[in-house]
Design a protein around this motif. Structure first.
Motif, PDB file in Angstrom:
ATOM      1  N   MET A  21       0.833  -1.210   0.000  1.00  0.00           N
ATOM      2  CA  MET A  21       0.000   0.000   0.000  1.00  0.00           C
ATOM      3  C   MET A  21       0.866   1.257   0.000  1.00  0.00           C
ATOM      4  O   MET A  21       0.587   2.226  -0.720  1.00  0.00           O
ATOM      5  CB  MET A  21      -0.913  -0.024   1.237  1.00  0.00           C
ATOM      6  CG  MET A  21      -1.852   1.166   1.334  1.00  0.00           C
ATOM      7  SD  MET A  21      -3.124   1.159   0.068  1.00  0.00           S
ATOM      8  CE  MET A  21      -4.056   2.602   0.547  1.00  0.00           C
ATOM      9  N   SER A  22       1.927   1.245   0.762  1.00  0.00           N
ATOM     10  CA  SER A  22       2.834   2.397   0.797  1.00  0.00           C
ATOM     11  C   SER A  22       3.484   2.617  -0.560  1.00  0.00           C
ATOM     12  O   SER A  22       3.638   3.765  -1.006  1.00  0.00           O
ATOM     13  CB  SER A  22       3.898   2.182   1.875  1.00  0.00           C
ATOM     14  OG  SER A  22       3.304   2.026   3.151  1.00  0.00           O
ATOM     15  N   LYS A  23       3.856   1.549  -1.233  1.00  0.00           N
ATOM     16  CA  LYS A  23       4.448   1.670  -2.568  1.00  0.00           C
ATOM     17  C   LYS A  23       3.440   2.231  -3.569  1.00  0.00           C
ATOM     18  O   LYS A  23       3.792   3.065  -4.408  1.00  0.00           O
ATOM     19  CB  LYS A  23       4.955   0.304  -3.034  1.00  0.00           C
ATOM     20  CG  LYS A  23       6.156  -0.214  -2.263  1.00  0.00           C
ATOM     21  CD  LYS A  23       6.601  -1.563  -2.813  1.00  0.00           C
ATOM     22  CE  LYS A  23       7.832  -2.084  -2.061  1.00  0.00           C
ATOM     23  NZ  LYS A  23       8.274  -3.407  -2.563  1.00  0.00           N
ATOM     24  N   GLN A  24       2.195   1.771  -3.473  1.00  0.00           N
ATOM     25  CA  GLN A  24       1.159   2.273  -4.377  1.00  0.00           C
ATOM     26  C   GLN A  24       0.905   3.766  -4.151  1.00  0.00           C
ATOM     27  O   GLN A  24       0.715   4.525  -5.111  1.00  0.00           O
ATOM     28  CB  GLN A  24      -0.129   1.479  -4.173  1.00  0.00           C
ATOM     29  CG  GLN A  24      -0.052   0.029  -4.642  1.00  0.00           C
ATOM     30  CD  GLN A  24      -1.342  -0.729  -4.394  1.00  0.00           C
ATOM     31  OE1 GLN A  24      -2.358  -0.145  -3.987  1.00  0.00           O
ATOM     32  NE2 GLN A  24      -1.320  -2.032  -4.625  1.00  0.00           N
ATOM     33  N   LEU A  25       0.894   4.183  -2.897  1.00  0.00           N
ATOM     34  CA  LEU A  25       0.702   5.607  -2.597  1.00  0.00           C
ATOM     35  C   LEU A  25       1.863   6.439  -3.130  1.00  0.00           C
ATOM     36  O   LEU A  25       1.658   7.533  -3.669  1.00  0.00           O
ATOM     37  CB  LEU A  25       0.552   5.804  -1.091  1.00  0.00           C
ATOM     38  CG  LEU A  25      -0.760   5.320  -0.475  1.00  0.00           C
ATOM     39  CD1 LEU A  25      -0.688   5.382   1.042  1.00  0.00           C
ATOM     40  CD2 LEU A  25      -1.933   6.149  -0.976  1.00  0.00           C
ATOM     41  N   LEU A  26       3.085   5.920  -2.984  1.00  0.00           N
ATOM     42  CA  LEU A  26       4.252   6.629  -3.493  1.00  0.00           C
ATOM     43  C   LEU A  26       4.175   6.770  -5.011  1.00  0.00           C
ATOM     44  O   LEU A  26       4.463   7.833  -5.571  1.00  0.00           O
ATOM     45  CB  LEU A  26       5.528   5.898  -3.081  1.00  0.00           C
ATOM     46  CG  LEU A  26       6.850   6.556  -3.492  1.00  0.00           C
ATOM     47  CD1 LEU A  26       6.993   7.926  -2.827  1.00  0.00           C
ATOM     48  CD2 LEU A  26       8.024   5.653  -3.122  1.00  0.00           C
ATOM     49  N   GLU A  27       3.758   5.699  -5.681  1.00  0.00           N
ATOM     50  CA  GLU A  27       3.619   5.730  -7.139  1.00  0.00           C
ATOM     51  C   GLU A  27       2.525   6.703  -7.562  1.00  0.00           C
ATOM     52  O   GLU A  27       2.672   7.438  -8.552  1.00  0.00           O
ATOM     53  CB  GLU A  27       3.307   4.322  -7.653  1.00  0.00           C
ATOM     54  CG  GLU A  27       3.273   4.180  -9.161  1.00  0.00           C
ATOM     55  CD  GLU A  27       4.652   4.277  -9.784  1.00  0.00           C
ATOM     56  OE1 GLU A  27       4.711   4.448 -11.017  1.00  0.00           O
ATOM     57  OE2 GLU A  27       5.657   4.183  -9.044  1.00  0.00           O
TER      58      GLU A  27
END
Length: 410
Positions: free
Chosen positions: A212-218
């Motif tokens: 989820m953190s990676k998706q938000l960063l993207e």
């Protein structure tokens, strides 16, 4: 172009404005430039027969767990539109490109942006999307996808972007549950269904906190490019508030008509209490823009001075200080507003209507202003603000009591 236009009857421009002919021609010209058909005339005929230019064309964008699915489902229910998402596209077996897209997903490869754009274009070309309109959820995700949609002729009229703090989105994602049958989204804390059957079939999305953190960063990396393309038709809405408020704000926005560049004849109506400055402002506007300045009271006095038939009927009421009947006022006013100078230059009206019945008479006579200016006193505004504050404080107290029992988040 200007010289023949001056010889047109005033009713022609009024008809074109009421029927939205400028917007219709603008939409047809856009379609011609995008598709570049060999037979433009036949293409326009088919466009008029098949397309519904008033159908909604909406993008719902936002970070993961911001409530895009809930928003899209609710708007589709209100607008009777077709919901389009990546999941619904991959489940549509009748589309020719679905198998190719599924093959990428089975190999755990990223589906190319061009394939997504072609798949969306194929789906939106179906009759249901053309007639009912569509709501595209969660796409485009980056600027390249947005460019591909534009080159394919997929141009929205409204773009709704949900936003919230990343910490709240991560917390919301941990309790998120999906109904595989209806595709509706629930939450273990904020929005748990009361139906036991629905509870039993809910599944937890397979997204960890790290993913989820990676998706938000993207998302934060790609969204500025998307914003740059759609910023003129984009509305940002805070998703960290009661679901009903989020839906209400989005629905209000998508039901507004985009600003038109069509020329129009000014029909301005001034309303307000005595002494609020209507006469002065109307005179200034009439002088600046060259429109006809009309005062209803002055119009009645002129009818009496000219000794017309209607003036003779109105004279006893004015002499005795009685209000003139609405039907008489409407006859005089309608005759003046339909005069060639008012039809050509436009008008600014004050002194009528004074109540709902008079406003309804104006509508029945097809006298509809396209600008309404309300003049109010500062003291009246302050009293309205005080009443609004009291009502909001009372409402917030009631909501705070309810939130102890149930939270209203997505």
């Amino acid at each position: 172009m200007d010289a023949p236009a001056r010889s047109w009857p005033p009713s022609v421009g009024d008809y074109a404005e009421r029927q939205g002919l400028f917007r219709l021609l603008q939409n047809m010209l856009e379609e011609l430039l995008i598709h570049k058909p060999e037979d433009p005339v036949q293409f326009m005929i088919e466009h008029l027969e098949q397309h519904n230019d008033d159908a909604p064309r909406i993008f719902i964008l936002g970070p993961p767990a911001s409530g895009k699915t809930t928003m899209a489902i609710q708007l589709c229910k209100h607008l009777d539109a077709i919901r389009i998402s990546q999941e619904t596209l991959l489940s549509k077996e009748t589309l020719a490109l679905t198998k190719e897209a599924k093959a990428y997903k089975e190999r755990k490869q990223q589906i190319p942006n061009a394939l997504w754009a072609n798949l969306i274009r194929e789906r939106l070309s179906n009759v249901d999307c053309i007639k009912q309109g569509w709501i595209l959820e969660g796409f485009p995700e980056n600027q390249e996808q947005a460019r591909l949609l534009q080159s394919s002729g997929i141009i929205p009229r409204h773009v709704v972007v949900l936003y919230a703090a990343d910490t709240m989105l991560i917390e919301r994602n941990s309790g998120k549950r999906l109904d595989p049958l209806t595709e509706e989204v629930y939450h273990t804390t904020f929005d748990w269904p009361s139906d036991v059957q629905i509870q039993q079939r809910l599944v937890k999305p397979d997204v960890t906190e790290e993913e989820m953190s990676k998706q938000l960063l993207e998302y934060h990396r790609n969204f500025p490019g998307v914003f740059h393309i759609y910023h003129k038709i984009l509305r940002s809405i805070n998703a960290d508030q009661p679901c009903v408020d989020v839906i209400s704000q989005a629905l209000t926005y998508v039901q507004t008509q985009p600003r038109s560049a069509a020329p129009f004849t000014p029909r301005i109506l001034f309303c307000g209490p005595p002494g609020s400055g209507k006469s002065l402002q109307a005179a200034l506007i009439a002088q600046k823009y060259g429109v006809v300045n009309i005062c209803c009271g002055q119009l009645l006095k002129e009818a009496v001075a000219d000794k017309t038939k209607l003036g003779e009927l109105v004279k006893p009421y004015i002499d005795n200080g009685y209000p003139v009947p609405d039907n008489m006022v409407m006859k005089i006013l309608e005759r003046r507003l339909n005069a060639p100078d008012c039809m050509t230059k436009g008008w600014v009206l004050r002194g009528f209507p004074r109540d709902i019945e008079q406003a309804e008479r104006l509508q029945k006579a097809c006298i509809i202003p396209n600008r309404l200016l309300l003049m109010v006193e500062v003291g009246l505004v302050k009293s309205w603000v005080q009443q609004l504050r009291r009502s909001l404080m009372s409402a917030s107290f009631q909501v705070s009591r309810k939130r102890k029992k149930k939270n209203f988040y997505f």
